[in-house]
Design an enzyme around this catalytic site. Structure first.
Site, mmCIF file in Angstrom:
data_model
loop_
_atom_site.group_PDB
_atom_site.id
_atom_site.type_symbol
_atom_site.label_atom_id
_atom_site.label_comp_id
_atom_site.label_asym_id
_atom_site.label_seq_id
_atom_site.Cartn_x
_atom_site.Cartn_y
_atom_site.Cartn_z
ATOM 1 N N VAL A 63 0.804 -1.228 0.000
ATOM 2 C CA VAL A 63 0.000 0.000 0.000
ATOM 3 C C VAL A 63 0.837 1.278 0.000
ATOM 4 C CG1 VAL A 63 -2.020 -1.091 1.090
ATOM 5 C CG2 VAL A 63 -0.283 -0.004 2.542
ATOM 6 N N ASN A 89 -7.210 -1.346 6.405
ATOM 7 C CA ASN A 89 -6.891 -2.093 7.631
ATOM 8 C C ASN A 89 -5.399 -2.381 7.803
ATOM 9 O OD1 ASN A 89 -7.679 -4.321 9.793
ATOM 10 N ND2 ASN A 89 -6.464 -5.365 8.234
ATOM 11 N N SER A 141 -6.920 3.507 16.265
ATOM 12 C CA SER A 141 -6.582 2.688 17.437
ATOM 13 C C SER A 141 -6.932 3.470 18.688
ATOM 14 C CB SER A 141 -5.085 2.381 17.459
ATOM 15 O OG SER A 141 -4.725 1.847 18.718
ATOM 16 N N TYR A 154 3.561 5.142 15.664
ATOM 17 C CA TYR A 154 2.258 4.487 15.505
ATOM 18 C C TYR A 154 1.116 5.425 15.930
ATOM 19 C CZ TYR A 154 -1.184 0.668 15.897
ATOM 20 O OH TYR A 154 -2.290 -0.139 15.755
ATOM 21 N N ALA A 156 1.176 8.667 16.047
ATOM 22 C CA ALA A 156 1.067 9.766 15.071
ATOM 23 C C ALA A 156 0.189 9.335 13.900
ATOM 24 C CB ALA A 156 2.451 10.171 14.572
ATOM 25 N N LYS A 158 -2.084 6.821 13.818
ATOM 26 C CA LYS A 158 -3.465 6.476 14.184
ATOM 27 C C LYS A 158 -4.273 7.725 14.558
ATOM 28 C CE LYS A 158 -3.061 2.178 13.229
ATOM 29 N NZ LYS A 158 -3.776 1.619 12.077
ATOM 30 N N ILE A 187 -6.426 -6.183 20.648
ATOM 31 C CA ILE A 187 -7.100 -7.313 20.001
ATOM 32 C C ILE A 187 -6.107 -8.467 19.859
ATOM 33 C CG2 ILE A 187 -8.437 -8.000 17.942
ATOM 34 C CD1 ILE A 187 -9.608 -5.559 19.519
HETATM 35 P P1 NDP Z 1 -1.595 -7.854 11.592
HETATM 36 O O1 NDP Z 1 -0.149 -7.510 11.686
HETATM 37 O O2 NDP Z 1 -2.047 -9.159 12.145
HETATM 38 O O3 NDP Z 1 -2.099 -7.751 10.073
HETATM 39 C C1 NDP Z 1 -1.800 -6.635 9.292
HETATM 40 C C2 NDP Z 1 -1.612 -7.091 7.861
HETATM 41 O O4 NDP Z 1 -1.224 -5.959 7.064
HETATM 42 C C3 NDP Z 1 -0.489 -8.129 7.725
HETATM 43 O O5 NDP Z 1 -0.861 -9.154 6.857
HETATM 44 C C4 NDP Z 1 0.633 -7.274 7.174
HETATM 45 O O6 NDP Z 1 1.650 -7.999 6.483
HETATM 46 C C5 NDP Z 1 -0.140 -6.354 6.248
HETATM 47 N N1 NDP Z 1 0.708 -5.275 5.783
HETATM 48 C C6 NDP Z 1 1.785 -4.735 6.401
HETATM 49 N N2 NDP Z 1 2.381 -3.831 5.625
HETATM 50 C C7 NDP Z 1 1.675 -3.790 4.468
HETATM 51 C C8 NDP Z 1 1.816 -3.071 3.253
HETATM 52 N N3 NDP Z 1 2.811 -2.189 3.076
HETATM 53 N N4 NDP Z 1 0.918 -3.276 2.265
HETATM 54 C C9 NDP Z 1 -0.081 -4.168 2.424
HETATM 55 N N5 NDP Z 1 -0.260 -4.889 3.541
HETATM 56 C C10 NDP Z 1 0.612 -4.716 4.552
HETATM 57 O O7 NDP Z 1 -2.364 -6.639 12.275
HETATM 58 P P2 NDP Z 1 -3.781 -6.609 13.030
HETATM 59 O O8 NDP Z 1 -4.744 -7.501 12.364
HETATM 60 O O9 NDP Z 1 -3.528 -6.753 14.464
HETATM 61 O O10 NDP Z 1 -4.182 -5.082 12.792
HETATM 62 C C11 NDP Z 1 -4.992 -4.650 11.720
HETATM 63 C C12 NDP Z 1 -5.196 -3.157 11.862
HETATM 64 O O11 NDP Z 1 -5.780 -2.869 13.134
HETATM 65 C C13 NDP Z 1 -3.895 -2.360 11.810
HETATM 66 O O12 NDP Z 1 -4.111 -1.142 11.132
HETATM 67 C C14 NDP Z 1 -3.595 -2.084 13.260
HETATM 68 O O13 NDP Z 1 -2.805 -0.946 13.426
HETATM 69 C C15 NDP Z 1 -4.999 -1.905 13.803
HETATM 70 N N6 NDP Z 1 -5.095 -2.117 15.232
HETATM 71 C C16 NDP Z 1 -4.778 -3.339 15.774
HETATM 72 C C17 NDP Z 1 -4.875 -3.518 17.142
HETATM 73 C C18 NDP Z 1 -4.556 -4.815 17.784
HETATM 74 O O14 NDP Z 1 -4.625 -4.868 19.021
HETATM 75 N N7 NDP Z 1 -4.244 -5.874 17.056
HETATM 76 C C19 NDP Z 1 -5.305 -2.441 18.021
HETATM 77 C C20 NDP Z 1 -5.646 -1.226 17.342
HETATM 78 C C21 NDP Z 1 -5.537 -1.088 15.996
HETATM 79 P P3 NDP Z 1 3.026 -8.301 7.294
HETATM 80 O O15 NDP Z 1 2.678 -9.314 8.335
HETATM 81 O O16 NDP Z 1 3.968 -8.796 6.260
HETATM 82 O O17 NDP Z 1 3.471 -7.014 7.924
#
Ligand code: NDP
Length: 246
Positions: A63, A89, A141, A154, A156, A158, A187
């Protein structure tokens, strides 16, 4: 079937919260497009969904790269004819306290979490504007609302996402597009599993519901905001955090 025949792009859909959203959106009738960089997991998930009779396609999309995002958006339009929902996401963490944070850590988080959201929204919104309808859901977040130790980069991004959500709700709202944000609490995903157990226990203790959230619980919020039931919700930030911000 709250998303019957809608086409939804879910970034970061290969695992964690995004994966839960892919499964939920498929089961609600959507045609789901996964954009991620985790190719093996993304392909596997899309195959599993298709084997169950749903329509799901995986694309390798970093992305942070606008020209790639733009090109793949065109491919989605060519194949699916429309884009109804974009779930921004994808997100990463590279934690360090201010004095220890490197330029690389700062830039990588800004690039994925903020520039990535800008890139995907800009590329997709063009088609939504043409159609006069669409739903964009950004992932903020809980830490955007009260800060977090060791997460300058992070937090900044969010917090920035909340600002962008409000700007785009104004700009795109008049063109029939709703832009909202979800602010998850802590989560149970791979992202959070990297945090020390002591911190996680502290977060559970601070949460009135006394536990971490499940990826499906964030996916349910995405679903609601993506559905027609949320047609008059625009510019909102929906906290899904067990009450930790109270
Ligand atoms: P995960 O790390 O489990 O999943 C995120 C996914 O995004 C991974 O598959 C990751 O790939 C992919 N990704 C990373 N960089 C890129 C990129 N440049 N282009 C496309 N895809 C990419 O995260 P979560 O499911 O935990 O989180 C999802 C969202 O929720 C995020 O925005 C996170 O900040 C937000 N969030 C999560 C919380 C939590 O407690 N889990 C709390 C609050 C917000 P790769 O593994 O290779 O990096």
């Amino acid at each position: 079937m709250r998303l019957k025949d809608k086409v939804a792009i879910i970034t970061g859909g290969a695992r964690g919260i995004g994966k839960a959203a892919v499964i939920k959106f498929c089961s609600e009738g959507a045609k789901v497009v996964i954009w991620d960089v985790l190719d093996i997991d993304g392909e596997k998930l899309a195959n599993e969904m298709n084997e169950k009779g749903f329509k799901c396609k995986y694309f390798h999309v970093d992305v942070t790269n606008y020209s790639v995002v733009e090109e793949v958006t065109k491919k989605v339009i060519d194949e699916f004819g429309q884009i109804d929902v974009l779930i921004n996401n994808a997100g990463i963490t590279r934690d360090a306290t201010l004095l220890k944070m490197t330029e690389e850590q700062w830039n990588s988080v800004i690039n994925v979490n903020l520039t990535g959201v800008f890139n995907c929204t800009k590329a997709v919104a063009i088609y939504m504007v043409e159609k006069g309808k669409g739903k964009i859901i950004n992932t903020s977040s809980v830490v955007a609302l009260y800060g977090n130790f060791g997460q300058s980069n992070y937090v900044a991004t969010k917090s920035g996402i909340i600002g962008l959500t409000k700007v785009w709700a104004r700009e795109l709202g008049r063109k029939g597009i709703c832009v909202n944000a979800v602010a998850p609490g802590f989560i149970e995903t791979e992202m959070v599993q990297t945090m020390p157990e002591k911190i996680l226990q502290m977060m559970k203790d601070k949460t009135p519901l006394g536990r971490l959230g499940k990826p499906e619980e964030i996916a349910s919020a995405y679903l609601f905001l993506a559905s027609d039931e949320a047609d008059f919700i625009n510019g909102a930030v929906l906290s899904v955090d067990g009450g930790i911000t109270l």
